[in-house]
Write an enzyme that holds these catalytic residues in place. Sequence first.
Site, PDB file in Angstrom:
ATOM      1  N   LYS A   4      19.971  41.938  60.143  1.00 48.87           N
ATOM      2  CA  LYS A   4      18.694  42.464  59.825  1.00 48.87           C
ATOM      3  C   LYS A   4      18.918  43.350  58.820  1.00 48.87           C
ATOM      4  O   LYS A   4      19.726  44.299  58.968  1.00 48.87           O
ATOM      5  CB  LYS A   4      18.224  43.253  61.375  1.00 48.87           C
ATOM      6  CG  LYS A   4      16.862  43.841  60.906  1.00 48.87           C
ATOM      7  CD  LYS A   4      16.277  44.217  62.416  1.00 48.87           C
ATOM      8  CE  LYS A   4      15.039  45.387  62.234  1.00 48.87           C
ATOM      9  NZ  LYS A   4      14.509  45.450  63.297  1.00 48.87           N
ATOM     10  N   LYS A  43      17.009  38.057  58.947  1.00 49.07           N
ATOM     11  CA  LYS A  43      15.607  38.924  58.718  1.00 49.07           C
ATOM     12  C   LYS A  43      15.692  39.888  57.546  1.00 49.07           C
ATOM     13  O   LYS A  43      16.856  40.703  57.675  1.00 49.07           O
ATOM     14  CB  LYS A  43      15.266  39.424  60.105  1.00 49.07           C
ATOM     15  CG  LYS A  43      14.093  40.203  60.074  1.00 49.07           C
ATOM     16  CD  LYS A  43      13.860  41.044  61.286  1.00 49.07           C
ATOM     17  CE  LYS A  43      12.658  41.982  61.065  1.00 49.07           C
ATOM     18  NZ  LYS A  43      12.812  42.963  62.034  1.00 49.07           N
TER      19      LYS A  43
HETATM   20  C1  PBG Z   1      11.805  46.766  65.184  1.00 47.05           C
HETATM   21  C2  PBG Z   1      11.212  45.619  64.265  1.00 47.05           C
HETATM   22  C3  PBG Z   1      10.919  45.823  62.936  1.00 47.05           C
HETATM   23  C4  PBG Z   1      10.389  44.550  62.890  1.00 47.05           C
HETATM   24  C5  PBG Z   1      10.858  43.617  63.865  1.00 47.05           C
HETATM   25  N1  PBG Z   1      11.299  44.188  64.678  1.00 47.05           N
HETATM   26  C6  PBG Z   1      10.683  46.865  62.154  1.00 47.05           C
HETATM   27  C7  PBG Z   1      11.661  47.529  61.527  1.00 47.05           C
HETATM   28  O1  PBG Z   1      13.009  47.302  61.617  1.00 47.05           O
HETATM   29  O2  PBG Z   1      11.430  48.329  60.922  1.00 47.05           O
HETATM   30  C8  PBG Z   1       9.973  43.878  61.323  1.00 47.05           C
HETATM   31  C9  PBG Z   1       9.093  42.466  61.580  1.00 47.05           C
HETATM   32  C10 PBG Z   1       8.125  42.430  60.334  1.00 47.05           C
HETATM   33  O3  PBG Z   1       8.131  43.121  59.291  1.00 47.05           O
HETATM   34  O4  PBG Z   1       7.481  41.194  60.478  1.00 47.05           O
HETATM   35  N2  PBG Z   1      12.860  47.331  64.826  1.00 47.05           N
END
Ligand code: PBG
Length: 319
Positions: free
Chosen positions: A189, A242
Amino acid sequence: MSLKGKIIIPLQELIMPYFVIEGSCRVEPIKSMPGIARLSVDELLPEIRRAAKLGIKKVLLFGFCPPKYKDDSASYGYSPSGVIPQAVAAIKEKLKDITVFTDVCLCAYTAHGHCGILKSHQSPVTSHQLIIDNAQTLKTLAKIAVAHAKAGADWVAPSAMTKGQVGAIRQALDKADLRKTKIMGYSAKFASNFYGPFREAADSAPLFGDRRGYQLDYADRNAALQEIRKDVREGADMVMVKPALSYLDVIKEARVKSTRPLAAYNVSGEYAMVKLGAKAGFWDEKEMVSEILTSIKRAGADFIISYHAKDIAKWLKET
Ligand code: PBG
């Protein structure tokens, strides 16, 4: 334009995200994500039923925490009466054949909006001064995952990027005799600009600092692959990259190297760009979605999480 024959992704490989909010009869459109709304459980159930009829039977749930319940320990996240355990239980009771994934993170539940518990007496201004209390965060993530699994979640998906989160959750699930619940790690991520609209939807933007202290540097492909390997070792049943579109190289490499199914998250900013461009007349939305999702599939994703999932299923029915 008809999409028949164009989209090469089987609908079973698509996962539709939903934002869930307390109360009843609530449909709160998200400004930066046209077509997406926060839904109360009574609105969510018919919505999932409609999506399932079209062929989308996998959902990923995000909880919206009433501001008054946000605190430094993210306690709303693991309360059995919180909106996610309630939503999961309702889906499992009322709907058949729906696979439920839940996001397991702290950012929607902490008062400061960070994904972990912070060491006390801290008011940092930059990400580098943020000190996450790793042990406390792991305990909290495990409690949230257990609460979701007890309500019936098929998959829990830790997204806090806390070291050891998959292992800690696996241990806690096993100890609670929730061995059947699987884990999808948000393994790779990246600290991305593409999450902006999501933070409006989940009300989870950090009040200070940013997430670069715990999310991955977007220049660092090796770190991403290392995280994936670590998550697999800790017991992840599925791993994820992601966002998707700017990280197709990572998806490709992860597909080759990972021994687990691979999900790619086509995130909120990617969705918003397509929507806004289509609205401005810059491109055809269906054509654009087809091209983007095909590229993610071509890179090697086994599953794609996309806010367009239900639209795609609908478009495929059109002639
Ligand atoms: C929680 C989370 C996030 C997303 C999914 N789970 C936000 C972040 O990390 O700031 C983002 C998903 C999206 O942008 O569609 N941590």
